[in-house]
Design a protein around this motif. Structure first.
Motif, PDB file in Angstrom:
ATOM      1  N   HIS A  99      33.859  24.468  53.784  1.00  0.00           N
ATOM      2  CA  HIS A  99      33.185  24.651  55.072  1.00  0.00           C
ATOM      3  C   HIS A  99      33.246  26.072  55.631  1.00  0.00           C
ATOM      4  CE1 HIS A  99      32.362  20.371  55.420  1.00  0.00           C
ATOM      5  NE2 HIS A  99      33.578  20.171  54.962  1.00  0.00           N
ATOM      6  N   VAL A 100      34.366  26.760  55.455  1.00  0.00           N
ATOM      7  CA  VAL A 100      34.496  28.112  56.009  1.00  0.00           C
ATOM      8  C   VAL A 100      33.954  29.158  55.038  1.00  0.00           C
ATOM      9  CG1 VAL A 100      36.091  29.856  56.915  1.00  0.00           C
ATOM     10  CG2 VAL A 100      36.460  27.435  57.440  1.00  0.00           C
ATOM     11  N   VAL A 101      34.298  29.038  53.765  1.00  0.00           N
ATOM     12  CA  VAL A 101      33.858  30.035  52.777  1.00  0.00           C
ATOM     13  C   VAL A 101      32.339  30.186  52.745  1.00  0.00           C
ATOM     14  CG1 VAL A 101      33.799  30.591  50.309  1.00  0.00           C
ATOM     15  CG2 VAL A 101      35.962  29.964  51.392  1.00  0.00           C
ATOM     16  N   PRO A 102      31.549  29.104  52.754  1.00  0.00           N
ATOM     17  CA  PRO A 102      30.090  29.304  52.762  1.00  0.00           C
ATOM     18  C   PRO A 102      29.585  30.104  53.971  1.00  0.00           C
ATOM     19  CG  PRO A 102      30.597  27.047  52.151  1.00  0.00           C
ATOM     20  CD  PRO A 102      31.884  27.673  52.605  1.00  0.00           C
ATOM     21  N   ILE A 103      30.208  29.919  55.124  1.00  0.00           N
ATOM     22  CA  ILE A 103      29.824  30.693  56.310  1.00  0.00           C
ATOM     23  C   ILE A 103      30.137  32.161  56.083  1.00  0.00           C
ATOM     24  CG2 ILE A 103      30.286  31.076  58.772  1.00  0.00           C
ATOM     25  CD1 ILE A 103      30.944  28.032  58.929  1.00  0.00           C
ATOM     26  N   LEU A 104      31.326  32.431  55.563  1.00  0.00           N
ATOM     27  CA  LEU A 104      31.706  33.815  55.293  1.00  0.00           C
ATOM     28  C   LEU A 104      30.796  34.436  54.235  1.00  0.00           C
ATOM     29  CD1 LEU A 104      35.589  33.377  55.267  1.00  0.00           C
ATOM     30  CD2 LEU A 104      34.180  34.363  57.101  1.00  0.00           C
ATOM     31  N   GLN A 105      30.382  33.648  53.257  1.00  0.00           N
ATOM     32  CA  GLN A 105      29.453  34.152  52.239  1.00  0.00           C
ATOM     33  C   GLN A 105      28.106  34.498  52.851  1.00  0.00           C
ATOM     34  OE1 GLN A 105      29.799  30.883  49.448  1.00  0.00           O
ATOM     35  NE2 GLN A 105      31.013  32.149  48.039  1.00  0.00           N
ATOM     36  N   ARG A 106      27.587  33.634  53.719  1.00  0.00           N
ATOM     37  CA  ARG A 106      26.303  33.914  54.380  1.00  0.00           C
ATOM     38  C   ARG A 106      26.378  35.189  55.216  1.00  0.00           C
ATOM     39  NH1 ARG A 106      26.252  28.290  55.014  1.00  0.00           N
ATOM     40  NH2 ARG A 106      27.001  28.386  57.152  1.00  0.00           N
ATOM     41  N   ARG A 107      27.545  35.463  55.765  1.00  0.00           N
ATOM     42  CA  ARG A 107      27.733  36.662  56.591  1.00  0.00           C
ATOM     43  C   ARG A 107      28.062  37.902  55.748  1.00  0.00           C
ATOM     44  NH1 ARG A 107      31.307  34.234  61.665  1.00  0.00           N
ATOM     45  NH2 ARG A 107      29.873  32.539  62.170  1.00  0.00           N
ATOM     46  N   GLY A 108      28.147  37.733  54.450  1.00  0.00           N
ATOM     47  CA  GLY A 108      28.445  38.863  53.571  1.00  0.00           C
ATOM     48  C   GLY A 108      29.901  39.290  53.595  1.00  0.00           C
ATOM     49  N   LEU A 109      30.795  38.370  53.977  1.00  0.00           N
ATOM     50  CA  LEU A 109      32.211  38.691  54.091  1.00  0.00           C
ATOM     51  C   LEU A 109      33.058  38.120  52.961  1.00  0.00           C
ATOM     52  CD1 LEU A 109      32.528  38.033  57.921  1.00  0.00           C
ATOM     53  CD2 LEU A 109      32.374  40.249  56.773  1.00  0.00           C
ATOM     54  N   PHE A 110      32.443  37.339  52.098  1.00  0.00           N
ATOM     55  CA  PHE A 110      33.186  36.718  50.996  1.00  0.00           C
ATOM     56  C   PHE A 110      32.276  36.719  49.773  1.00  0.00           C
ATOM     57  CE2 PHE A 110      35.290  33.510  48.506  1.00  0.00           C
ATOM     58  CZ  PHE A 110      36.610  33.572  48.884  1.00  0.00           C
ATOM     59  N   ARG A 111      32.802  37.177  48.669  1.00  0.00           N
ATOM     60  CA  ARG A 111      31.975  37.294  47.459  1.00  0.00           C
ATOM     61  C   ARG A 111      31.464  35.941  46.980  1.00  0.00           C
ATOM     62  NH1 ARG A 111      35.794  40.004  43.381  1.00  0.00           N
ATOM     63  NH2 ARG A 111      36.980  40.493  45.192  1.00  0.00           N
ATOM     64  N   ARG A 112      30.335  35.999  46.313  1.00  0.00           N
ATOM     65  CA  ARG A 112      29.746  34.801  45.712  1.00  0.00           C
ATOM     66  C   ARG A 112      30.070  34.724  44.231  1.00  0.00           C
ATOM     67  NH1 ARG A 112      25.992  32.219  48.936  1.00  0.00           N
ATOM     68  NH2 ARG A 112      25.451  33.325  50.828  1.00  0.00           N
ATOM     69  N   GLU A 113      30.264  35.878  43.612  1.00  0.00           N
ATOM     70  CA  GLU A 113      30.588  35.928  42.183  1.00  0.00           C
ATOM     71  C   GLU A 113      31.596  37.031  41.944  1.00  0.00           C
ATOM     72  OE1 GLU A 113      27.173  36.325  39.684  1.00  0.00           O
ATOM     73  OE2 GLU A 113      26.050  34.792  40.760  1.00  0.00           O
ATOM     74  N   TYR A 114      32.342  36.895  40.879  1.00  0.00           N
ATOM     75  CA  TYR A 114      33.259  37.945  40.462  1.00  0.00           C
ATOM     76  C   TYR A 114      32.557  38.866  39.486  1.00  0.00           C
ATOM     77  CZ  TYR A 114      37.134  35.591  42.707  1.00  0.00           C
ATOM     78  OH  TYR A 114      37.966  35.041  43.639  1.00  0.00           O
ATOM     79  N   GLU A 115      32.861  40.144  39.574  1.00  0.00           N
ATOM     80  CA  GLU A 115      32.226  41.135  38.714  1.00  0.00           C
ATOM     81  C   GLU A 115      33.010  41.380  37.432  1.00  0.00           C
ATOM     82  OE1 GLU A 115      31.769  44.501  41.268  1.00  0.00           O
ATOM     83  OE2 GLU A 115      30.593  43.360  42.718  1.00  0.00           O
ATOM     84  N   ARG A 146      42.774  43.299  36.717  1.00  0.00           N
ATOM     85  CA  ARG A 146      42.616  44.716  36.383  1.00  0.00           C
ATOM     86  C   ARG A 146      41.149  45.124  36.525  1.00  0.00           C
ATOM     87  NH1 ARG A 146      45.796  47.964  33.731  1.00  0.00           N
ATOM     88  NH2 ARG A 146      47.101  46.292  32.955  1.00  0.00           N
ATOM     89  N   GLY A 147      40.258  44.296  36.047  1.00  0.00           N
ATOM     90  CA  GLY A 147      38.835  44.581  36.142  1.00  0.00           C
ATOM     91  C   GLY A 147      38.329  44.599  37.571  1.00  0.00           C
ATOM     92  N   HIS A 148      38.848  43.707  38.406  1.00  0.00           N
ATOM     93  CA  HIS A 148      38.430  43.671  39.812  1.00  0.00           C
ATOM     94  C   HIS A 148      38.796  44.964  40.525  1.00  0.00           C
ATOM     95  CE1 HIS A 148      37.130  39.606  39.475  1.00  0.00           C
ATOM     96  NE2 HIS A 148      38.334  39.138  39.261  1.00  0.00           N
ATOM     97  N   TYR A 149      39.916  45.566  40.099  1.00  0.00           N
ATOM     98  CA  TYR A 149      40.337  46.825  40.709  1.00  0.00           C
ATOM     99  C   TYR A 149      39.744  48.044  40.013  1.00  0.00           C
ATOM    100  CZ  TYR A 149      43.618  44.407  43.731  1.00  0.00           C
ATOM    101  OH  TYR A 149      44.168  43.606  44.689  1.00  0.00           O
ATOM    102  N   GLY A 150      38.942  47.828  38.985  1.00  0.00           N
ATOM    103  CA  GLY A 150      38.301  48.940  38.288  1.00  0.00           C
ATOM    104  C   GLY A 150      39.257  49.750  37.443  1.00  0.00           C
ATOM    105  N   LEU A 151      40.325  49.127  36.996  1.00  0.00           N
ATOM    106  CA  LEU A 151      41.318  49.834  36.186  1.00  0.00           C
ATOM    107  C   LEU A 151      41.009  49.677  34.706  1.00  0.00           C
ATOM    108  CD1 LEU A 151      44.494  48.652  38.122  1.00  0.00           C
ATOM    109  CD2 LEU A 151      43.293  50.841  38.350  1.00  0.00           C
ATOM    110  N   ALA A 152      41.175  50.764  33.970  1.00  0.00           N
ATOM    111  CA  ALA A 152      40.954  50.725  32.532  1.00  0.00           C
ATOM    112  C   ALA A 152      42.046  49.914  31.857  1.00  0.00           C
ATOM    113  CB  ALA A 152      40.936  52.146  31.972  1.00  0.00           C
ATOM    114  N   ARG A 153      41.682  49.286  30.769  1.00  0.00           N
ATOM    115  CA  ARG A 153      42.667  48.532  30.002  1.00  0.00           C
ATOM    116  C   ARG A 153      43.477  49.499  29.162  1.00  0.00           C
ATOM    117  NH1 ARG A 153      41.415  43.216  26.360  1.00  0.00           N
ATOM    118  NH2 ARG A 153      43.557  42.883  25.704  1.00  0.00           N
ATOM    119  N   PRO A 154      44.808  49.457  29.278  1.00  0.00           N
ATOM    120  CA  PRO A 154      45.620  50.403  28.489  1.00  0.00           C
ATOM    121  C   PRO A 154      45.594  50.034  27.012  1.00  0.00           C
ATOM    122  CG  PRO A 154      47.038  48.867  29.654  1.00  0.00           C
ATOM    123  CD  PRO A 154      45.613  48.595  30.102  1.00  0.00           C
ATOM    124  N   PRO A 155      45.761  51.025  26.149  1.00  0.00           N
ATOM    125  CA  PRO A 155      45.774  50.719  24.725  1.00  0.00           C
ATOM    126  C   PRO A 155      46.984  49.874  24.352  1.00  0.00           C
ATOM    127  CG  PRO A 155      46.326  53.023  25.113  1.00  0.00           C
ATOM    128  CD  PRO A 155      45.948  52.431  26.437  1.00  0.00           C
TER     129      PRO A 155
END
Length: 114
Positions: A78-94, A99-108
């Motif tokens: 009930h709350v998350v969909p409202i936040l999504q409509r307002r652009g305050l909560f992501r709909r998908e993960y990138e 590590r990927g969410h923070y844009g950090l490279a994967r160490p060797p």
């Protein structure tokens, strides 16, 4: 140590501000463990979250429902969909990893060369 000190400050401030009975203090600390609590309609909860984000009072939240999983389901449904409509909560993960969410490279990995 620092967390315990800050928790003590929260509790002493609460006692000084609200002057609760011992029973009232224990009830408040048992449910929310001294944290800010919020109850109301999904719109009201979303409004408060939005206000905190817009005023830069918070950049994230820990949701601590008193009854799991039922109350967490209510928040998500009930709350998350409202936040999504307002652009305050992501709909998908990138990314697929934290590590990927923070844009950090994967160490060797020397055991598994790429």
């Amino acid at each position: 140590m620092q967390a315990a000190q800050s928790r003590a400050v929260v509790i002493t401030d609460l006692v000084a501000r609200e002057r609760p009975t011992l029973r009232g203090l224990l009830r408040q600390l048992a449910g929310a463990r001294g944290h800010f609590t919020l109850a109301g309609s999904p719109e009201r909860v979303a409004d408060v979250i939005e206000d905190w984000i817009e005023s830069r009072a918070a950049d994230g939240f820990n949701v601590m429902p008193p009854i799991l999983p039922a109350q967490l389901d209510v928040f998500v449904d009930h709350v998350v969909p409202i936040l999504q409509r307002r652009g305050l909560f992501r709909r998908e993960y990138e990314a697929d990893t934290l590590r990927g969410h923070y844009g950090l490279a994967r160490p060797p990995n020397p055991h598994f060369p790429t």
